[in-house]
Design an enzyme around this catalytic site. Structure first.
Site, PDB file in Angstrom:
ATOM      1  N   LYS A  62     -42.928 -40.409  11.480  1.00 26.49           N
ATOM      2  CA  LYS A  62     -42.225 -40.363  12.777  1.00 26.49           C
ATOM      3  C   LYS A  62     -40.752 -40.697  12.593  1.00 26.49           C
ATOM      4  O   LYS A  62     -39.873 -39.962  13.046  1.00 26.49           O
ATOM      5  CB  LYS A  62     -42.862 -41.357  13.759  1.00 26.49           C
ATOM      6  CG  LYS A  62     -42.023 -41.607  15.005  1.00 26.49           C
ATOM      7  CD  LYS A  62     -42.675 -42.577  15.967  1.00 26.49           C
ATOM      8  CE  LYS A  62     -42.463 -44.035  15.674  1.00 26.49           C
ATOM      9  NZ  LYS A  62     -41.162 -44.593  16.125  1.00 26.49           N
ATOM     10  N   ASN A  63     -40.491 -41.835  11.957  1.00 27.71           N
ATOM     11  CA  ASN A  63     -39.107 -42.324  11.909  1.00 27.71           C
ATOM     12  C   ASN A  63     -38.218 -41.532  10.953  1.00 27.71           C
ATOM     13  O   ASN A  63     -36.996 -41.662  11.007  1.00 27.71           O
ATOM     14  CB  ASN A  63     -39.079 -43.825  11.593  1.00 27.71           C
ATOM     15  CG  ASN A  63     -39.585 -44.641  12.771  1.00 27.71           C
ATOM     16  OD1 ASN A  63     -39.726 -44.111  13.881  1.00 27.71           O
ATOM     17  ND2 ASN A  63     -39.877 -45.902  12.542  1.00 27.71           N
TER      18      ASN A  63
ATOM     19  N   CYS B 187     -36.300 -53.177  24.965  1.00 28.07           N
ATOM     20  CA  CYS B 187     -37.685 -52.717  25.063  1.00 28.07           C
ATOM     21  C   CYS B 187     -38.570 -53.921  24.794  1.00 28.07           C
ATOM     22  O   CYS B 187     -38.067 -55.032  24.604  1.00 28.07           O
ATOM     23  CB  CYS B 187     -37.956 -51.545  24.137  1.00 28.07           C
ATOM     24  SG  CYS B 187     -38.160 -51.985  22.424  1.00 28.07           S
TER      25      CYS B 187
ATOM     26  N   ARG C 177     -32.376 -55.014  21.421  1.00 27.09           N
ATOM     27  CA  ARG C 177     -32.026 -53.797  20.696  1.00 27.09           C
ATOM     28  C   ARG C 177     -30.722 -53.144  21.175  1.00 27.09           C
ATOM     29  O   ARG C 177     -30.729 -51.990  21.643  1.00 27.09           O
ATOM     30  CB  ARG C 177     -33.197 -52.805  20.734  1.00 27.09           C
ATOM     31  CG  ARG C 177     -34.475 -53.422  20.196  1.00 27.09           C
ATOM     32  CD  ARG C 177     -35.615 -52.458  20.155  1.00 27.09           C
ATOM     33  NE  ARG C 177     -35.511 -51.523  19.042  1.00 27.09           N
ATOM     34  CZ  ARG C 177     -36.377 -50.556  18.799  1.00 27.09           C
ATOM     35  NH1 ARG C 177     -37.411 -50.401  19.596  1.00 27.09           N
ATOM     36  NH2 ARG C 177     -36.216 -49.751  17.774  1.00 27.09           N
TER      37      ARG C 177
ATOM     38  N   ILE D 241     -36.520 -59.508  12.136  1.00 24.79           N
ATOM     39  CA  ILE D 241     -35.785 -58.309  12.574  1.00 24.79           C
ATOM     40  C   ILE D 241     -35.648 -58.259  14.098  1.00 24.79           C
ATOM     41  O   ILE D 241     -34.566 -58.020  14.618  1.00 24.79           O
ATOM     42  CB  ILE D 241     -36.474 -57.013  12.071  1.00 24.79           C
ATOM     43  CG1 ILE D 241     -36.729 -57.078  10.558  1.00 24.79           C
ATOM     44  CG2 ILE D 241     -35.662 -55.770  12.450  1.00 24.79           C
ATOM     45  CD1 ILE D 241     -35.497 -57.046   9.672  1.00 24.79           C
TER      46      ILE D 241
ATOM     47  N   ARG E 213     -36.107 -44.592  22.904  1.00 29.72           N
ATOM     48  CA  ARG E 213     -34.748 -45.092  22.658  1.00 29.72           C
ATOM     49  C   ARG E 213     -34.087 -44.406  21.461  1.00 29.72           C
ATOM     50  O   ARG E 213     -32.857 -44.367  21.370  1.00 29.72           O
ATOM     51  CB  ARG E 213     -34.738 -46.611  22.555  1.00 29.72           C
ATOM     52  CG  ARG E 213     -35.571 -47.183  21.495  1.00 29.72           C
ATOM     53  CD  ARG E 213     -35.665 -48.693  21.594  1.00 29.72           C
ATOM     54  NE  ARG E 213     -34.558 -49.365  22.261  1.00 29.72           N
ATOM     55  CZ  ARG E 213     -33.361 -49.558  21.738  1.00 29.72           C
ATOM     56  NH1 ARG E 213     -33.098 -49.094  20.544  1.00 29.72           N
ATOM     57  NH2 ARG E 213     -32.440 -50.204  22.408  1.00 29.72           N
TER      58      ARG E 213
ATOM     59  N   ARG F 285     -47.375 -42.474  20.825  1.00 35.36           N
ATOM     60  CA  ARG F 285     -45.962 -42.261  20.493  1.00 35.36           C
ATOM     61  C   ARG F 285     -45.785 -42.133  18.985  1.00 35.36           C
ATOM     62  O   ARG F 285     -44.877 -41.449  18.529  1.00 35.36           O
ATOM     63  CB  ARG F 285     -45.125 -43.450  20.972  1.00 35.36           C
ATOM     64  CG  ARG F 285     -44.883 -43.476  22.459  1.00 35.36           C
ATOM     65  CD  ARG F 285     -43.824 -44.495  22.794  1.00 35.36           C
ATOM     66  NE  ARG F 285     -42.811 -44.496  21.764  1.00 35.36           N
ATOM     67  CZ  ARG F 285     -42.228 -45.583  21.257  1.00 35.36           C
ATOM     68  NH1 ARG F 285     -42.538 -46.756  21.706  1.00 35.36           N
ATOM     69  NH2 ARG F 285     -41.327 -45.476  20.306  1.00 35.36           N
TER      70      ARG F 285
ATOM     71  N   ASP G 288     -42.470 -53.209  11.038  1.00 37.51           N
ATOM     72  CA  ASP G 288     -43.440 -52.294  11.650  1.00 37.51           C
ATOM     73  C   ASP G 288     -44.869 -52.499  11.112  1.00 37.51           C
ATOM     74  O   ASP G 288     -45.801 -51.855  11.592  1.00 37.51           O
ATOM     75  CB  ASP G 288     -43.013 -50.831  11.432  1.00 37.51           C
ATOM     76  CG  ASP G 288     -41.771 -50.475  12.230  1.00 37.51           C
ATOM     77  OD1 ASP G 288     -41.419 -51.223  13.155  1.00 37.51           O
ATOM     78  OD2 ASP G 288     -41.146 -49.442  11.921  1.00 37.51           O
TER      79      ASP G 288
HETATM   80  N1  EPU Z   1     -29.093 -54.186  16.083  1.00 38.89           N
HETATM   81  C1  EPU Z   1     -27.957 -54.653  16.711  1.00 38.89           C
HETATM   82  N2  EPU Z   1     -26.986 -53.744  17.051  1.00 38.89           N
HETATM   83  C2  EPU Z   1     -27.096 -52.421  16.785  1.00 38.89           C
HETATM   84  C3  EPU Z   1     -28.249 -51.945  16.128  1.00 38.89           C
HETATM   85  C4  EPU Z   1     -29.239 -52.857  15.793  1.00 38.89           C
HETATM   86  O1  EPU Z   1     -27.837 -55.846  16.978  1.00 38.89           O
HETATM   87  O2  EPU Z   1     -26.183 -51.675  17.124  1.00 38.89           O
HETATM   88  C5  EPU Z   1     -30.164 -55.121  15.709  1.00 38.89           C
HETATM   89  C6  EPU Z   1     -31.479 -54.847  16.437  1.00 38.89           C
HETATM   90  O3  EPU Z   1     -31.498 -55.404  17.735  1.00 38.89           O
HETATM   91  C7  EPU Z   1     -32.486 -55.474  15.501  1.00 38.89           C
HETATM   92  C8  EPU Z   1     -31.867 -55.200  14.117  1.00 38.89           C
HETATM   93  O4  EPU Z   1     -30.492 -54.918  14.359  1.00 38.89           O
HETATM   94  O5  EPU Z   1     -32.570 -56.852  15.731  1.00 38.89           O
HETATM   95  C9  EPU Z   1     -32.464 -54.049  13.351  1.00 38.89           C
HETATM   96  O6  EPU Z   1     -32.629 -52.925  14.206  1.00 38.89           O
HETATM   97  P1  EPU Z   1     -32.472 -51.420  13.746  1.00 38.89           P
HETATM   98  O7  EPU Z   1     -31.248 -50.857  14.345  1.00 38.89           O
HETATM   99  O8  EPU Z   1     -32.633 -51.318  12.257  1.00 38.89           O
HETATM  100  O9  EPU Z   1     -33.737 -50.770  14.450  1.00 38.89           O
HETATM  101  P2  EPU Z   1     -33.798 -49.286  14.984  1.00 38.89           P
HETATM  102  O10 EPU Z   1     -32.959 -48.431  14.128  1.00 38.89           O
HETATM  103  O11 EPU Z   1     -33.584 -49.280  16.445  1.00 38.89           O
HETATM  104  C10 EPU Z   1     -35.771 -48.476  13.468  1.00 38.89           C
HETATM  105  C11 EPU Z   1     -37.143 -47.920  13.702  1.00 38.89           C
HETATM  106  C12 EPU Z   1     -38.044 -49.022  14.230  1.00 38.89           C
HETATM  107  C13 EPU Z   1     -38.083 -50.143  13.179  1.00 38.89           C
HETATM  108  C14 EPU Z   1     -36.667 -50.649  12.907  1.00 38.89           C
HETATM  109  C15 EPU Z   1     -36.595 -51.694  11.815  1.00 38.89           C
HETATM  110  C16 EPU Z   1     -36.678 -45.618  14.216  1.00 38.89           C
HETATM  111  C17 EPU Z   1     -36.653 -44.533  15.231  1.00 38.89           C
HETATM  112  N3  EPU Z   1     -37.053 -46.817  14.647  1.00 38.89           N
HETATM  113  O12 EPU Z   1     -35.322 -48.943  14.740  1.00 38.89           O
HETATM  114  O13 EPU Z   1     -39.334 -48.466  14.365  1.00 38.89           O
HETATM  115  O14 EPU Z   1     -38.869 -51.214  13.655  1.00 38.89           O
HETATM  116  O15 EPU Z   1     -35.832 -49.541  12.518  1.00 38.89           O
HETATM  117  O16 EPU Z   1     -37.150 -51.216  10.636  1.00 38.89           O
HETATM  118  O17 EPU Z   1     -36.397 -45.386  13.058  1.00 38.89           O
HETATM  119  C18 EPU Z   1     -41.509 -48.273  15.268  1.00 38.89           C
HETATM  120  O18 EPU Z   1     -41.635 -47.216  14.637  1.00 38.89           O
HETATM  121  O19 EPU Z   1     -42.486 -48.838  15.844  1.00 38.89           O
HETATM  122  C19 EPU Z   1     -40.196 -48.901  15.363  1.00 38.89           C
HETATM  123  C20 EPU Z   1     -39.890 -49.800  16.292  1.00 38.89           C
END
Ligand code: EPU
Length: 416
Positions: A22-23, A116, A121, A326, A92, A396, A304
């Protein structure tokens, strides 16, 4: 609304094929916006988040054709730069249109995703990076608008490792003028998969998979045919299921190199894990040993997989400590696991789990994707019957999870 009903206590046995990730699929599908012409993607999983992505791409003017695991996207007709609230609210990861739209249409207007269930996030690092590339950013009426005549390469340092942040800026920078350096970039396999696809479209990206990614901007990209990598979280979920039920399961079509941390923890917990090419065979033992987990960016233990591992620790021999580093609210499954008899104490971002001989089946409610998977796993080892409600969360991100478990011998069914 669908429910999943599980009669626990069966040992899982047999073979299961892992679906596409998915990701990895989400950013790759959005990268189709960066070129004119027909892109073709294979091994795309059949998931609600993929449907949401294709809907958004079509809304932006792309031509989308999907048949089974193959998807064709042609963004030649791209004519809209807005990702509306009703779509971003559902997924998102829609925020991944920001980079490609600014790069391609010079502007993007995207609904702010908001928090969420698992945490606030924010997307401040996506926006700070885009601003460094020269985009003008405004926030108004719940929307972010980013615009730039042509983005300009820059040096960007991420305060926090962010997966979609790294992906978004990589997609913005490929068509920028000059060179961009992403420092403290995410090293996740999904980032590498996206860089591979972009390079095959004609981009010039080096260092993906390390904390420093260099992107030399090019004038235009061409369409691509690409295969989505296997889902490492689905792989890990089946591995835990095998260990949890004392089963013997061979997981095929996976990438063992992407699940190193999970393999290591399962071995410490006493399971036998044998890797051969693209298959992993996990044999569970009657006694599960408690181990401690700390979630970290890749290649550390994935957030995850935290909820699924917590179920394993709930029936382990002894005390284990799980630290979630995280997301600030990723223990929402704890209260449901407690209702199934698990002994878990939470203090801040640390959960302490005292293993019990068994769990007890109960009606439970899914609250997010991985929490849903954890409740299904709990149902597999609980006595009596477990009913998991709100399984749309599961849909999802897991393709046919209950059918795959049923084929491995679980007594599990979905009711409408
Ligand atoms: N963060 C910030 N500011 C930002 C971006 C992130 O503070 O601008 C913080 C987040 O709040 C969090 C940390 O940085 O505390 C890491 O978040 P990250 O941005 O890496 O998460 P993401 O990119 O939104 C992806 C996956 C998630 C997975 C996380 C961590 C996708 C679509 N989603 O989310 O997947 O948990 O990386 O590995 O790639 C899932 O599949 O169930 C899922 C939630």
């Amino acid at each position: 609304m669908d429910k999943i009903i599980i009669a626990g206590g069966r040992r899982l046995a047999g073979q299961v094929r892992v679906s596409g990730s998915k990701n990895a699929a989400l950013p790759i599908l959005f990268s189709a916006l960066l070129a004119d012409g027909v892109n073709r993607y294979d091994n795309v999983p059949n998931l609600r988040d993929i449907d949401s992505t294709l809907l958004l791409l079509a809304r932006l003017g792309a031509r989308v054709e999907s048949g089974g695991p193959s998807v064709r996207i042609d963004a030649s007709g791209l004519n809209c730069h807005e990702a509306p609230y009703d779509l971003v609210r559902k997924m998102r990861a829609s925020v991944l249109v920001l980079g490609p739209l600014v790069a391609r249409l010079k502007r993007a207007r995207v609904s702010l995703p908001g928090g969420c269930a698992i945490g606030a996030r924010p997307i401040n690092l996506h926006l700070k990076g885009l601003a460094s590339l020269g985009a003008e950013i405004t926030l108004e009426h719940g929307y972010v608008t980013a615009s730039a005549e042509r983005l300009k390469g820059a040096e960007i340092y991420f305060d926090i490792v962010t997966v979609t942040g790294t992906e978004n800026l990589m997609m913005a920078a490929v068509l920028a003028e000059g060179t961009t350096m992403l420092r403290n970039a995410a090293r996740e396999p999904e980032v590498v998969a996206l860089a591979d696809v972009l390079n095959r479209m004609g981009a010039d990206i080096a260092g993906a998979g390390t904390p420093e990614i260099t992107i030399r901007g090019v004038r235009a990209l061409k369409p691509v045919t690409a295969t989505i990598i296997p889902d490492r979280i689905e792989t890990g979920t089946f591995m835990v299921a095998a260990a949890l039920t004392g089963g013997h399961v061979t997981i095929t079509d996976c990438e063992p190199g992407h699940v190193g941390a999970t393999i290591d923890k399962l071995r410490q917990a006493g399971a036998e894990v044998v890797v051969s090419g693209s298959t992993i065979t996990v044999t569970g033992r009657d006694k599960i040993t408690s181990v401690d987990i700390k979630t970290q960016p890749y290649p550390g233990f994935p957030t995850d997989m935290q909820a699924q591992f917590m179920v394993l620790m709930s029936v382990a021999d002894g005390l284990s400590v799980i630290s979630e580093t995280i997301f600030e609210n990723r223990f929402i499954h704890v209260s449901e696991l407690r209702r199934m008899g698990a002994d878990i104490q939470v203090a801040g971002n640390i959960a302490t789990i005292k293993g019990m001989p068994r769990l007890s089946g109960a009606p439970v409610m899914a609250t997010d994707l991985r929490a849903s998977a954890c409740l299904v796993l709990a149902g597999l080892v609980a006595d009596n019957t477990t009913v998991v409600q709100r399984v749309y969360h599961l849909d999802r991100g897991y393709e046919d999870l209950e059918k795959k478990f049923a084929a491995l011998g679980a007594a599990i069914k979905r009711v409408k």
